[in-house]
Design a protein around this motif. Structure first.
Motif, PDB file in Angstrom:
ATOM      1  N   PRO A  87      69.830  29.113  15.367  1.00 57.13           N
ATOM      2  CA  PRO A  87      69.331  27.778  15.749  1.00 57.13           C
ATOM      3  C   PRO A  87      67.966  27.435  15.151  1.00 57.13           C
ATOM      4  CG  PRO A  87      70.259  28.881  17.655  1.00 57.13           C
ATOM      5  CD  PRO A  87      70.242  29.884  16.536  1.00 57.13           C
ATOM      6  N   ASN A  88      67.135  28.455  14.824  1.00 51.31           N
ATOM      7  CA  ASN A  88      65.827  28.161  14.249  1.00 51.31           C
ATOM      8  C   ASN A  88      65.866  28.059  12.719  1.00 51.31           C
ATOM      9  OD1 ASN A  88      65.966  30.801  13.370  1.00 51.31           O
ATOM     10  ND2 ASN A  88      64.159  31.505  14.468  1.00 51.31           N
ATOM     11  N   GLY A  89      67.069  28.097  12.128  1.00 53.28           N
ATOM     12  CA  GLY A  89      67.219  27.935  10.691  1.00 53.28           C
ATOM     13  C   GLY A  89      67.159  29.222   9.892  1.00 53.28           C
ATOM     14  N   ASN A  90      67.008  30.360  10.542  1.00 52.04           N
ATOM     15  CA  ASN A  90      66.950  31.653   9.870  1.00 52.04           C
ATOM     16  C   ASN A  90      68.369  32.112   9.524  1.00 52.04           C
ATOM     17  OD1 ASN A  90      66.842  34.578   9.518  1.00 52.04           O
ATOM     18  ND2 ASN A  90      64.723  34.379  10.151  1.00 52.04           N
ATOM     19  N   THR A  91      68.581  32.631   8.308  1.00 51.81           N
ATOM     20  CA  THR A  91      69.922  33.056   7.885  1.00 51.81           C
ATOM     21  C   THR A  91      70.055  34.574   7.758  1.00 51.81           C
ATOM     22  OG1 THR A  91      69.373  32.853   5.540  1.00 51.81           O
ATOM     23  CG2 THR A  91      70.330  30.904   6.624  1.00 51.81           C
ATOM     24  N   VAL A  92      69.092  35.343   8.295  1.00 52.33           N
ATOM     25  CA  VAL A  92      69.146  36.799   8.195  1.00 52.33           C
ATOM     26  C   VAL A  92      70.039  37.359   9.298  1.00 52.33           C
ATOM     27  CG1 VAL A  92      67.813  38.939   8.300  1.00 52.33           C
ATOM     28  CG2 VAL A  92      66.866  36.940   7.163  1.00 52.33           C
ATOM     29  N   SER A  93      70.990  38.193   8.892  1.00 52.59           N
ATOM     30  CA  SER A  93      71.824  38.932   9.833  1.00 52.59           C
ATOM     31  C   SER A  93      71.473  40.408   9.658  1.00 52.59           C
ATOM     32  CB  SER A  93      73.308  38.701   9.539  1.00 52.59           C
ATOM     33  OG  SER A  93      74.092  39.653  10.226  1.00 52.59           O
TER      34      SER A  93
END
Length: 130
Positions: A87-93
């Motif tokens: 939701p905060n725009g971060n794409t790290v998994s």
């Protein structure tokens, strides 16, 4: 003489690629909670090497190649994975980064195995024990 062997240049390029990719993965993990951060990664070594970032092309005669491809390290690029954006725009998994880190270790181990085997063959050819 032996610094021009393509197999050794390829092993060095593989190890360098793995180190660069590991740095990108470490940066991704460090920014796992940074809002808006986009995960980055490198293209595979095979794609990079085929694109001319591996061993430079060699001219076999005058006029054969007008411009030689210059060796340069690839830059990590943002990668988009559907559904991985928080939701905060971060794409790290972190799970995917762990898998990528294991893959990088395998790539680096392969580069070292190629180098060690090549050196063993050279030593045997020179009449020395491996």
């Amino acid at each position: 003489m032996f610094d021009k062997l393509e197999i050794l240049q390829m092993a060095q390029a593989m190890a360098t690629h793995a180190a660069t990719r590991q740095g990108a993965i470490a940066e991704n993990v460090a920014n796992a909670d940074t809002p808006g951060y986009r995960a980055r990664d490198l293209a595979s070594f095979a794609e990079t090497y085929r694109a001319g970032n591996g061993a430079p092309m060699r001219a076999t005669r005058n006029g054969h190649l007008d411009e030689l491809v210059e060796h340069r390290e690839p830059e990590p690029l943002a990668r988009a994975r559907p559904g991985s954006e928080s939701p905060n725009g971060n794409t790290v998994s972190l799970e995917l980064e762990m898998v990528a880190a294991a893959d990088v270790k395998r790539e680096h181990d392969l580069a070292l195995a190629i180098y060690q085997t090549s050196m063993g063959i050279l030593r045997t050819g020179l009449g020395r024990r491996a």
